[in-house]
Scaffold this motif. Structure first.
Motif, PDB file in Angstrom:
ATOM      1  N   ARG A 189       0.843  -1.201   0.000  1.00 33.95           N
ATOM      2  CA  ARG A 189       0.000   0.000   0.000  1.00 33.95           C
ATOM      3  C   ARG A 189       0.873   1.244   0.000  1.00 33.95           C
ATOM      4  O   ARG A 189       1.994   1.255   0.545  1.00 33.95           O
ATOM      5  CB  ARG A 189      -0.958   0.023   1.189  1.00 33.95           C
TER       6      ARG A 189
ATOM      7  N   GLU B 244       1.351   5.447   0.899  1.00 31.54           N
ATOM      8  CA  GLU B 244       1.075   6.348   2.019  1.00 31.54           C
ATOM      9  C   GLU B 244       1.357   5.726   3.385  1.00 31.54           C
ATOM     10  O   GLU B 244       0.692   6.041   4.370  1.00 31.54           O
ATOM     11  CB  GLU B 244      -0.363   6.877   1.956  1.00 31.54           C
TER      12      GLU B 244
ATOM     13  N   ASP C 202      -1.911  -0.964  -3.786  1.00 29.51           N
ATOM     14  CA  ASP C 202      -3.047  -0.175  -3.323  1.00 29.51           C
ATOM     15  C   ASP C 202      -2.565   1.265  -3.264  1.00 29.51           C
ATOM     16  O   ASP C 202      -1.823   1.659  -2.356  1.00 29.51           O
ATOM     17  CB  ASP C 202      -3.489  -0.664  -1.940  1.00 29.51           C
TER      18      ASP C 202
ATOM     19  N   MET D 275      -4.015   4.017  -2.645  1.00 26.27           N
ATOM     20  CA  MET D 275      -4.644   4.938  -1.698  1.00 26.27           C
ATOM     21  C   MET D 275      -5.023   6.221  -2.452  1.00 26.27           C
ATOM     22  O   MET D 275      -5.708   6.140  -3.461  1.00 26.27           O
ATOM     23  CB  MET D 275      -3.724   5.199  -0.511  1.00 26.27           C
ATOM     24  N   ASP D 276      -4.572   7.388  -1.981  1.00 25.23           N
ATOM     25  CA  ASP D 276      -4.859   8.641  -2.689  1.00 25.23           C
ATOM     26  C   ASP D 276      -3.621   9.173  -3.394  1.00 25.23           C
ATOM     27  O   ASP D 276      -3.506  10.373  -3.659  1.00 25.23           O
ATOM     28  CB  ASP D 276      -5.382   9.696  -1.704  1.00 25.23           C
ATOM     29  N   SER D 277      -2.680   8.291  -3.694  1.00 28.59           N
ATOM     30  CA  SER D 277      -1.419   8.689  -4.333  1.00 28.59           C
ATOM     31  C   SER D 277      -1.252   7.936  -5.645  1.00 28.59           C
ATOM     32  O   SER D 277      -0.301   7.171  -5.834  1.00 28.59           O
ATOM     33  CB  SER D 277      -0.241   8.396  -3.391  1.00 28.59           C
ATOM     34  N   GLU D 278      -2.170   8.158  -6.572  1.00 25.78           N
ATOM     35  CA  GLU D 278      -2.197   7.383  -7.802  1.00 25.78           C
ATOM     36  C   GLU D 278      -0.913   7.485  -8.611  1.00 25.78           C
ATOM     37  O   GLU D 278      -0.503   6.533  -9.266  1.00 25.78           O
ATOM     38  CB  GLU D 278      -3.385   7.810  -8.667  1.00 25.78           C
TER      39      GLU D 278
ATOM     40  N   ASN E  32      -7.314   0.468  -6.110  1.00 24.98           N
ATOM     41  CA  ASN E  32      -7.954   1.531  -5.316  1.00 24.98           C
ATOM     42  C   ASN E  32      -8.808   2.412  -6.209  1.00 24.98           C
ATOM     43  O   ASN E  32      -8.307   3.112  -7.085  1.00 24.98           O
ATOM     44  CB  ASN E  32      -6.963   2.409  -4.535  1.00 24.98           C
ATOM     45  N   GLY E  33     -10.101   2.339  -5.962  1.00 26.99           N
ATOM     46  CA  GLY E  33     -11.037   3.192  -6.675  1.00 26.99           C
ATOM     47  C   GLY E  33     -11.267   2.823  -8.120  1.00 26.99           C
ATOM     48  O   GLY E  33     -11.777   3.645  -8.895  1.00 26.99           O
TER      49      GLY E  33
ATOM     50  N   SER F 195     -11.032   5.847 -14.115  1.00 23.45           N
ATOM     51  CA  SER F 195     -10.008   5.317 -13.217  1.00 23.45           C
ATOM     52  C   SER F 195      -9.079   4.363 -13.952  1.00 23.45           C
ATOM     53  O   SER F 195      -7.862   4.350 -13.711  1.00 23.45           O
ATOM     54  CB  SER F 195     -10.651   4.620 -12.012  1.00 23.45           C
TER      55      SER F 195
END
Length: 247
Positions: free
Chosen positions: A151, A153, A177, A179-182, A200-201, A207
């Motif tokens: 993962r 972050e 994964d 997270m919010d750091s694509e 993720n997402g 996406s």
């Protein structure tokens, strides 16, 4: 590695052979598990169950994995098995089973539950490159294709360094994964020759395009892994994007 370039990411205590078979027409790969293999991780899994989390806790983890993979031998997808272990010997035993079934062995360096990290598995491996390398090397030595689920972050962890450790130890796949750091997917894809699966997402065209533009080789779906409409949209998006790139 697999086609279509869509995978199902494991959901602890839920991702079994029946789960994979139910949506096999939409994916190229399914990671079952996660399975706690040794005493330390099984004790951690029991404590997680006590606080209402879902876990696989078969009496014989190796036999359970063998049975589950056997149930997918005729399924039109590439199976994988996500495992958690604080020690290497159980990884070797499971790796032999995976090799016999032609299955991907995925080492879980992703779980952030306190109980599992204190046991020496999951996310704790991201902070200990020597132990991570030992685990990957043990898995690689069985002849199985090796994935490592990670993962982004995680404070103090450089995923590029983690990816280099995985590659040097004999790993084949990095399942990320984001997270919010694509954009971490771009750094990883540019740094190693590992097959990168972005997670993720992932829900549809937007996406999928983002992750593939960043260099991901495939994408995976986790929480929506039983949603046929989402999986159909993701598969179609991946196939469309790859056709356009090939032109």
């Amino acid at each position: 590695m697999f086609e279509p370039r869509v995978a199902l990411a494991s959901l602890s205590g839920e991702s079994d052979a029946a789960w994979a078979r139910a949506v096999a027409e939409h994916v190229g790969c399914a990671f079952l598990g996660g399975i706690a293999l040794d005493d330390a991780t099984r004790d951690a899994a029991r404590r997680l169950v006590e606080r209402d989390r879902c876990e696989f806790l078969p009496a014989d983890p190796v036999g359970f994995v063998d049975e589950q993979l056997g149930a997918l031998e005729t399924a039109p997808l590439q199976p994988g098995i996500n495992v958690r272990s604080a020690t290497t010997e159980p990884i070797r035993r499971i790796g032999t089973v995976c090799h016999d079934h032609g299955t991907i062995l995925e080492l879980n360096a992703h779980c952030r539950q306190t109980e599992m990290c204190r046991a020496g598995a999951g996310e704790s491996l991201l902070r200990d490159s020597d132990r991570l390398a030992e685990h990957v090397s043990a898995a690689h030595g069985t002849g199985a294709n090796v994935s490592v689920k990670v993962r982004a972050e995680v404070e103090g962890v450089d995923l590029v360094s983690v990816a280099e450790t995985v590659e040097q130890a004999g790993g084949d796949i990095l399942h990320v994964d984001a997270m919010d750091s694509e954009r971490v997917v771009e750094r990883l894809s540019n740094t190693t020759d590992l097959f990168v699966i972005a997670n993720n997402g992932v829900r549809g065209r937007e996406s999928v395009r983002e992750y593939l533009d960043y260099g991901a080789d495939a994408v995976s779906v986790g929480r929506a892994s039983d949603d046929r409409d989402v999986l159909r949209a993701v598969r179609e998006a991946v196939e469309t994007e790859r056709r356009e790139v090939a032109r």
